[in-house]
Design a protein around this motif. Sequence first.
Motif, mmCIF file in Angstrom:
data_model
loop_
_atom_site.group_PDB
_atom_site.id
_atom_site.type_symbol
_atom_site.label_atom_id
_atom_site.label_comp_id
_atom_site.label_asym_id
_atom_site.label_seq_id
_atom_site.Cartn_x
_atom_site.Cartn_y
_atom_site.Cartn_z
ATOM 1 N N CYS A 1 0.845 -1.199 0.000
ATOM 2 C CA CYS A 1 0.000 0.000 0.000
ATOM 3 C C CYS A 1 0.880 1.248 0.000
ATOM 4 O O CYS A 1 2.011 1.211 0.484
ATOM 5 C CB CYS A 1 -0.838 0.082 1.269
ATOM 6 N N GLY A 2 0.305 2.348 -0.474
ATOM 7 C CA GLY A 2 0.947 3.664 -0.360
ATOM 8 C C GLY A 2 2.327 3.680 -0.985
ATOM 9 O O GLY A 2 2.575 3.154 -2.080
ATOM 10 N N THR A 3 3.252 4.279 -0.255
ATOM 11 C CA THR A 3 4.622 4.413 -0.738
ATOM 12 C C THR A 3 5.241 3.037 -1.019
ATOM 13 O O THR A 3 5.963 2.853 -2.002
ATOM 14 C CB THR A 3 5.432 5.192 0.322
ATOM 15 N N SER A 4 4.935 2.078 -0.171
ATOM 16 C CA SER A 4 5.485 0.726 -0.367
ATOM 17 C C SER A 4 5.006 0.130 -1.694
ATOM 18 O O SER A 4 5.723 -0.632 -2.344
ATOM 19 C CB SER A 4 5.067 -0.191 0.780
ATOM 20 N N THR B 1 6.331 -3.479 3.169
ATOM 21 C CA THR B 1 5.675 -2.677 4.203
ATOM 22 C C THR B 1 6.695 -2.061 5.154
ATOM 23 O O THR B 1 7.620 -2.747 5.577
ATOM 24 C CB THR B 1 4.662 -3.550 4.999
ATOM 25 N N GLN B 2 6.537 -0.817 5.447
ATOM 26 C CA GLN B 2 7.401 -0.193 6.437
ATOM 27 C C GLN B 2 7.022 -0.697 7.821
ATOM 28 O O GLN B 2 7.842 -1.242 8.541
ATOM 29 C CB GLN B 2 7.238 1.344 6.359
ATOM 30 N N SER B 3 5.740 -0.525 8.162
ATOM 31 C CA SER B 3 5.292 -0.817 9.529
ATOM 32 C C SER B 3 5.213 -2.307 9.807
ATOM 33 O O SER B 3 5.315 -2.744 10.952
ATOM 34 C CB SER B 3 3.908 -0.218 9.740
ATOM 35 N N THR C 1 0.271 -3.041 8.255
ATOM 36 C CA THR C 1 -0.837 -2.502 7.462
ATOM 37 C C THR C 1 -1.855 -3.622 7.223
ATOM 38 O O THR C 1 -1.532 -4.651 6.630
ATOM 39 C CB THR C 1 -0.296 -1.960 6.122
ATOM 40 N N VAL D 1 5.330 10.744 9.424
ATOM 41 C CA VAL D 1 4.245 9.962 8.824
ATOM 42 C C VAL D 1 4.531 9.670 7.347
ATOM 43 O O VAL D 1 4.248 8.582 6.853
ATOM 44 C CB VAL D 1 2.889 10.677 9.051
ATOM 45 N N GLU E 1 0.790 14.488 0.630
ATOM 46 C CA GLU E 1 0.704 14.072 2.029
ATOM 47 C C GLU E 1 1.047 15.185 2.997
ATOM 48 O O GLU E 1 0.364 15.373 3.988
ATOM 49 C CB GLU E 1 1.697 12.919 2.298
ATOM 50 N N ALA F 1 -2.197 8.711 9.181
ATOM 51 C CA ALA F 1 -1.555 7.976 10.279
ATOM 52 C C ALA F 1 -0.465 7.144 9.654
ATOM 53 O O ALA F 1 -0.561 6.748 8.500
ATOM 54 C CB ALA F 1 -2.556 7.085 10.976
ATOM 55 N N LYS F 2 0.570 6.905 10.435
ATOM 56 C CA LYS F 2 1.707 6.188 9.856
ATOM 57 C C LYS F 2 1.411 4.709 9.670
ATOM 58 O O LYS F 2 1.890 4.088 8.737
ATOM 59 C CB LYS F 2 2.933 6.359 10.761
ATOM 60 N N VAL G 1 -1.513 1.879 9.366
ATOM 61 C CA VAL G 1 -2.946 1.839 9.085
ATOM 62 C C VAL G 1 -3.481 0.439 9.365
ATOM 63 O O VAL G 1 -3.341 -0.468 8.553
ATOM 64 C CB VAL G 1 -3.225 2.284 7.638
HETATM 65 C C1 G6P Z 1 0.101 4.770 5.447
HETATM 66 C C2 G6P Z 1 1.281 5.710 5.536
HETATM 67 C C3 G6P Z 1 2.087 5.663 4.232
HETATM 68 C C4 G6P Z 1 2.498 4.227 3.934
HETATM 69 C C5 G6P Z 1 1.280 3.293 3.875
HETATM 70 C C6 G6P Z 1 1.688 1.839 3.806
HETATM 71 O O1 G6P Z 1 -0.834 5.253 4.555
HETATM 72 O O2 G6P Z 1 0.849 7.034 5.788
HETATM 73 O O3 G6P Z 1 3.254 6.450 4.372
HETATM 74 O O4 G6P Z 1 3.172 4.176 2.715
HETATM 75 O O5 G6P Z 1 0.512 3.450 5.068
HETATM 76 O O6 G6P Z 1 2.319 1.498 5.005
HETATM 77 P P1 G6P Z 1 3.339 0.339 5.215
HETATM 78 O O7 G6P Z 1 3.715 0.458 6.660
HETATM 79 O O8 G6P Z 1 2.612 -0.937 4.922
HETATM 80 O O9 G6P Z 1 4.478 0.553 4.308
#
Ligand code: G6P
Length: 588
Positions: free
Chosen positions: A290-293, A337-339, A342, A389, A468, A582-583, A585
């Motif tokens: 998702c998103g940037t990833s 994924t960063q986090s 997600t 974020v 963003e 939110a960082k 999600v």
């Molecule tokens: C949120 C963050 C984005 C991120 C996305 C995916 O929307 O605000 O910066 O790219 O989630 O998150 P992840 O942790 O899975 O890379």
Amino acid sequence: MCGIIGIVGIDGKNVANNIISGLEKLEYRGYDSAGIAVVCDRRIEKLRAVGKLQNLKTKLEGNPISGSVGIGHTRWATHGKPTENNAHPITSEGVAVVHNGIIENYRELKFDLQKDGFIFETETDTEVIAHLLQREINNGCSLCKAFQKVLDLIEGSYAIAAIFSSFPNTLVAARHKSPLAVGFGEKHICVGSDVSAMSAVCCDVIYLEDGEWVKIADGNATFFDKNSNPIEPVKQKISDDLISIEKGEYAHYMLKEIMEQPSAIRKTILYNKIDKEIFHDISRILILACGTSYYAGMVAKYWFEKFLKIPVDVEIASEYRYRSPIIGKNTLAIAITQSGETIDTLEALEYVRKNSNSRVVAIANVKNSAISRVSDFVFYTEAGIEVGVASTKAFTAQLVILARMAFGNHEFLMREFQNLPAICEEALDLNDEMKHLAQRIHTANSAIYLGRGSLYPISLEGALKLKEISYVHAEGFAAGEMKHGPIALIDDNIPVICLCPHNELFEKTASNIQVALARGKNIIIFTDSEGSKLLPSETTKIILPTIHSEFAPILYAIPLQLLAYNVALMRGTDVDKPRNLAKSVTVE
Ligand code: G6P
């Protein structure tokens, strides 16, 4: 997406300050409101405030509360507006609850509770949990029995923690599809959405699995599985790199994290050896993110198809399991994924697991995160904690891992990695130039980003960064696609930001730039010294270091991050905590 924390002080000391310190670390998960509740003299005392945690802190100064058992919450609103009334903790007589997630069957439960005389005071889905607990306690259930019954009734995703006026030394917490860890320190036992929230007072941690729950009372934590059978999960040491995350000399975490990229890239190269076996017998690659990833995944498609000769599908995780995707035989699924938590990506992976025997690989930044734990194999980006974020260093580190996966058989490119951190360091020197550029474009209402090939996803990422954090509408387009519609947007005012290094697609992109220049005056080109000699003089040229074209996506992302950062500064937005975002999600 909402951060929760709960602390039981073993020595009976006040935990209110520890809860606030924990919430500071969790604020990246949402900042629509914050709240705290403690048990004090067999009463629940709570305080809540709309907006950032600072508002709650200010309120607490005037109305201090204290207790040795307490919970806290930082909210990213899903059900109900971000008002004080909807802020957690949510209470029902002698019960206070904090919740991260969504209770999907809350309407039926609410209807049922209303029939029993419970009056709902908030618009949240969480309120049903508080009333359900209260109802079971009123019916004479023991605390464990009451909690177990409520867990059996609620559906959806949750990490919850609850405290009770009638059980003043006890806290219960559970997780299902939202993260929750239990931390152990000399004087505290904590629960929290992430370990950083408790690392100041805890040295060991247990990560709860889906369906598991914990009762913390009198200095002990007792764990149960989803059938409420006692279990004894194993403690792990909390890693040192979670302990300190400060801004240092920087005005914002985002700037610090942009500047940390050379070191994040260096470490990610150093600590990730990619075993070629991973692609053994693989005939298709499926990337979920998702998103940037997701944009990192799009870049990987260019690399994998070119160097591995394996077809790649890149899927937006939130869409994936709601259609009827065909997962071919011998598919390798890669979650980026960063986090690592997600929910869309996690659920998409689970769909792959249920519907195929594909091997699952995760590329994650947060160690021990949910996605890394459900994957067969994990590559960790060594970017360190990312607080801002808007993702920056995690993105370029993801690209590094993906590039190493792709270039594994290519000796020259593998050697070239050694130069990458230094070249990226040079790109950071463009910050002053990005300040000037931001000065010029920060009043624009809209911006267009153009790129070709593997720089097309970078144009999307550049536009996303601007949206963003500066709230300027921006769109990225494949440069060749511009003529099929987006060109209608071009006039003298709109900034058109083009990514055009002197690579094999240079002539094609340069022609697209000419077409844009024939219709607009504000054309800004990110290029290299060779490209700049050949591009029209009526444009603004930003010259990046020359780099092998395969590495350009990593390098060109950096000045676009700096540009977005400087535009946001000039527009006076909250760079590290942009509105509505939110960082992490953890709701669909
Ligand atoms: C949120 C963050 C984005 C991120 C996305 C995916 O929307 O605000 O910066 O790219 O989630 O998150 P992840 O942790 O899975 O890379």
